[in-house]
Design a protein around this motif. Structure first.
Motif, PDB file in Angstrom:
ATOM      1  N   VAL A  98      35.179  45.730 -46.914  1.00  0.00           N
ATOM      2  CA  VAL A  98      35.702  47.076 -47.055  1.00  0.00           C
ATOM      3  C   VAL A  98      35.013  47.793 -48.209  1.00  0.00           C
ATOM      4  N   ARG A  99      34.727  49.037 -47.959  1.00  0.00           N
ATOM      5  CA  ARG A  99      34.106  49.890 -48.985  1.00  0.00           C
ATOM      6  C   ARG A  99      35.091  51.004 -49.255  1.00  0.00           C
ATOM      7  N   THR A 100      35.591  51.093 -50.497  1.00  0.00           N
ATOM      8  CA  THR A 100      36.707  51.999 -50.786  1.00  0.00           C
ATOM      9  C   THR A 100      36.266  53.441 -50.953  1.00  0.00           C
ATOM     10  N   VAL A 101      35.410  53.859 -50.028  1.00  0.00           N
ATOM     11  CA  VAL A 101      35.045  55.254 -49.866  1.00  0.00           C
ATOM     12  C   VAL A 101      34.988  55.494 -48.353  1.00  0.00           C
ATOM     13  N   ALA A 102      34.805  56.732 -47.956  1.00  0.00           N
ATOM     14  CA  ALA A 102      34.858  57.065 -46.536  1.00  0.00           C
ATOM     15  C   ALA A 102      33.577  56.713 -45.789  1.00  0.00           C
ATOM     16  N   VAL A 103      32.441  56.714 -46.511  1.00  0.00           N
ATOM     17  CA  VAL A 103      31.138  56.583 -45.865  1.00  0.00           C
ATOM     18  C   VAL A 103      30.664  55.135 -45.913  1.00  0.00           C
TER      19      VAL A 103
END
Length: 124
Positions: A98-103
């Motif tokens: 998971v990358r805690t930004v939208a992109v």
């Protein structure tokens, strides 16, 4: 911190299919981009696929394009990797992240949390 649990790996013959699932904890899953990576024997971890928080944008490694499909169900806090036409070179431990930004990103170092991995073995 988001907790991730992968499932769905196993042994499959060349040309077969598997669907991996990655269940995430937390109420903010729909805010985050997700990715799938893999690490084969003696190899570095490599990018497989990624998806934006809405699911509207997807990205694939050239080696899996046309064979693998990433998708997500934000109501179920789950991201999927449908793998078709599997080849022996797809054998690896597959991880979701998971990358805690939208992109999303193809760079594994930009992801914040990882699952424990699930083994996929393609062999006759």
């Amino acid at each position: 911190q988001v907790q991730l649990v992968e499932s769905g790996g196993g042994l499959v013959q060349p040309g077969g299919s598997l669907r991996l699932s990655c269940a995430a904890s937390g109420r903010t899953f729909s805010s985050y981009a997700m990715g799938w990576f893999r690490q084969g024997p003696g190899k570095e971890r490599e990018f497989v696929a990624a998806i934006s928080r809405s699911g509207g944008s997807t990205y694939y490694a050239d080696s899996v394009k046309g064979r693998f499909t990433i998708s997500r169900d934000n109501a179920k806090n789950t991201v999927y990797l449908q793998m078709n036409s599997l080849k022996p070179e797809d054998t690896a431990v597959y991880y979701c992240a998971v990358r805690t930004v939208a992109v999303p990103s193809t760079n594994p170092y930009t992801y914040d949390s990882w699952g424990q991995g699930t083994q996929v073995t393609v062999s006759s």
